[in-house]
Design a protein around this motif. Sequence first.
Motif, PDB file in Angstrom:
ATOM      1  N   ILE A 256     -10.129  -6.677  16.809  1.00 30.86           N
ATOM      2  CA  ILE A 256     -11.152  -7.128  15.927  1.00 30.86           C
ATOM      3  C   ILE A 256     -12.279  -7.825  16.589  1.00 30.86           C
ATOM      4  CG2 ILE A 256     -11.466  -8.826  13.794  1.00 30.86           C
ATOM      5  CD1 ILE A 256      -8.679  -8.108  13.105  1.00 30.86           C
ATOM      6  N   ARG A 257     -13.482  -7.458  16.341  1.00 33.65           N
ATOM      7  CA  ARG A 257     -14.379  -8.045  16.905  1.00 33.65           C
ATOM      8  C   ARG A 257     -15.271  -9.269  15.765  1.00 33.65           C
ATOM      9  NH1 ARG A 257     -17.670  -4.254  17.218  1.00 33.65           N
ATOM     10  NH2 ARG A 257     -17.225  -3.682  19.341  1.00 33.65           N
ATOM     11  N   VAL A 258     -15.304 -10.509  16.434  1.00 33.63           N
ATOM     12  CA  VAL A 258     -15.594 -11.327  15.606  1.00 33.63           C
ATOM     13  C   VAL A 258     -17.116 -11.965  16.027  1.00 33.63           C
ATOM     14  CG1 VAL A 258     -15.001 -13.795  14.813  1.00 33.63           C
ATOM     15  CG2 VAL A 258     -13.334 -12.040  14.963  1.00 33.63           C
ATOM     16  N   GLU A 259     -18.090 -11.939  15.126  1.00 32.58           N
ATOM     17  CA  GLU A 259     -19.267 -12.592  15.600  1.00 32.58           C
ATOM     18  C   GLU A 259     -19.725 -13.615  14.820  1.00 32.58           C
ATOM     19  OE1 GLU A 259     -22.098  -8.828  16.447  1.00 32.58           O
ATOM     20  OE2 GLU A 259     -20.559  -8.321  15.124  1.00 32.58           O
ATOM     21  N   ALA A 260     -20.258 -14.776  15.191  1.00 33.97           N
ATOM     22  CA  ALA A 260     -20.569 -15.906  14.638  1.00 33.97           C
ATOM     23  C   ALA A 260     -21.972 -16.491  14.670  1.00 33.97           C
ATOM     24  CB  ALA A 260     -19.439 -16.794  14.477  1.00 33.97           C
ATOM     25  N   TRP A 261     -22.525 -16.768  13.533  1.00 37.40           N
ATOM     26  CA  TRP A 261     -24.111 -17.428  13.408  1.00 37.40           C
ATOM     27  C   TRP A 261     -23.887 -18.694  12.974  1.00 37.40           C
ATOM     28  CZ3 TRP A 261     -22.866 -12.278  12.769  1.00 37.40           C
ATOM     29  CH2 TRP A 261     -23.607 -11.539  13.467  1.00 37.40           C
ATOM     30  N   ASP A 262     -23.966 -19.809  13.957  1.00 34.34           N
ATOM     31  CA  ASP A 262     -23.870 -21.379  13.470  1.00 34.34           C
ATOM     32  C   ASP A 262     -25.167 -21.637  12.783  1.00 34.34           C
ATOM     33  OD1 ASP A 262     -22.748 -23.676  13.192  1.00 34.34           O
ATOM     34  OD2 ASP A 262     -22.851 -24.037  15.539  1.00 34.34           O
ATOM     35  N   GLY A 263     -24.850 -22.740  11.861  1.00 30.39           N
ATOM     36  CA  GLY A 263     -25.801 -23.102  10.862  1.00 30.39           C
ATOM     37  C   GLY A 263     -25.492 -24.467  10.707  1.00 30.39           C
ATOM     38  N   GLU A 264     -26.216 -25.519  10.099  1.00 26.53           N
ATOM     39  CA  GLU A 264     -26.050 -26.765  10.161  1.00 26.53           C
ATOM     40  C   GLU A 264     -25.059 -27.058   9.122  1.00 26.53           C
ATOM     41  OE1 GLU A 264     -28.565 -30.998   8.494  1.00 26.53           O
ATOM     42  OE2 GLU A 264     -29.575 -29.074   8.696  1.00 26.53           O
ATOM     43  N   GLU A 265     -24.672 -26.369   7.825  1.00 26.94           N
ATOM     44  CA  GLU A 265     -23.635 -26.579   7.181  1.00 26.94           C
ATOM     45  C   GLU A 265     -22.581 -25.652   7.060  1.00 26.94           C
ATOM     46  OE1 GLU A 265     -25.555 -27.352   3.288  1.00 26.94           O
ATOM     47  OE2 GLU A 265     -26.532 -29.287   3.658  1.00 26.94           O
ATOM     48  N   SER A 266     -23.059 -24.671   7.746  1.00 31.20           N
ATOM     49  CA  SER A 266     -21.978 -23.321   7.422  1.00 31.20           C
ATOM     50  C   SER A 266     -22.297 -22.305   8.666  1.00 31.20           C
ATOM     51  CB  SER A 266     -22.276 -22.611   6.193  1.00 31.20           C
ATOM     52  OG  SER A 266     -23.468 -21.994   5.938  1.00 31.20           O
ATOM     53  N   ILE A 267     -21.195 -21.559   8.963  1.00 31.50           N
ATOM     54  CA  ILE A 267     -21.274 -20.357   9.698  1.00 31.50           C
ATOM     55  C   ILE A 267     -20.908 -18.923   9.197  1.00 31.50           C
ATOM     56  CG2 ILE A 267     -20.037 -19.304  11.917  1.00 31.50           C
ATOM     57  CD1 ILE A 267     -18.722 -22.391  12.176  1.00 31.50           C
ATOM     58  N   VAL A 268     -22.023 -18.277   9.585  1.00 33.72           N
ATOM     59  CA  VAL A 268     -21.962 -16.851   8.830  1.00 33.72           C
ATOM     60  C   VAL A 268     -21.144 -15.962   9.882  1.00 33.72           C
ATOM     61  CG1 VAL A 268     -23.367 -14.591   8.398  1.00 33.72           C
ATOM     62  CG2 VAL A 268     -24.328 -16.897   7.619  1.00 33.72           C
TER      63      VAL A 268
END
Length: 292
Positions: A256-268
């Motif tokens: 499984i490939r996991v990609e994450a985009w960090d934000g101030e209140e949440s992570i996509v």
Amino acid sequence: MPIDPDQAIGASLPDLPFSWTSSDVLLYHLAIGAGQRADDPVDPAALRLTFDDDHLQVLPSFGVVAPGFHRTMPPNLAIPGIDIDLTQVLHGAQSVQVHRPIPTAGSGTLRTEVSDIWDKGKAAVIVQSGTAVSDDGEDLWTVTSTIFVRGEGGWGGDRGPSTAVVVPERAADAETTYAVSPQQALLYRLCGDRNPLHADPAFAARAGFPRPILHGLCSYGIVLREVTDLLLDRDPSRVGGFSARFSGIVFPGESIRVEAWDGEESIVVRASIAGGERDGSPVLSDCVVTKA
């Protein structure tokens, strides 16, 4: 009709008293891949999930499985107004929101109702919402799940919302790949989901799969754990919630490939198959980790 929305929507399921121990927490974490990196046995941050000392923490996704953790029979979809074939059922989406960090042991009651049923034409989607309440009357966590039932739509009901989580148009802030072990579904089923779809080749064939598939909730836990490791300092207390749609399947032995985009209140987050003939096939979509 096997699904009667007028009878089912708003129906309360029987209250479910449950309890859990640190051993249950450890088994769950191991079943979603904690402790597998070479340095994990000596890494204090990794040991937060795998060693039952005073530093043990609980990943919020454990709240989804805790009420049924000691179940040894296949799931029973005994819901008023609903009579469906288990071979036609798939987990559609799942969310959990914790109201405080989950204790490493405790007891409580899960109170659940059918909050909606959507007509997707060739399928029905059953939405269940529940809150786990401690013996002291304190809300511990809230869960919402959808069940996708093939062949049960077409009565002209509401199709439900169609909003999607927008993935940023830039490179992910963090990315990793997790190799699902060949026996991972057999281990994860000890966390209370004995659906034969994940262990019995004949049952999987009747459901239209060439072999047993990984539990969607196992992928769900794997992805949340990996994102916590990548962007939240391996600290489960920094997770306030996690929501995801199950958009594809995983066979044990795949990655499984996991990609994450960090934000101030949440992570996509986006999860897909890495490598092999199914490279790029979706696993989880519309994923958001809410920060505590």
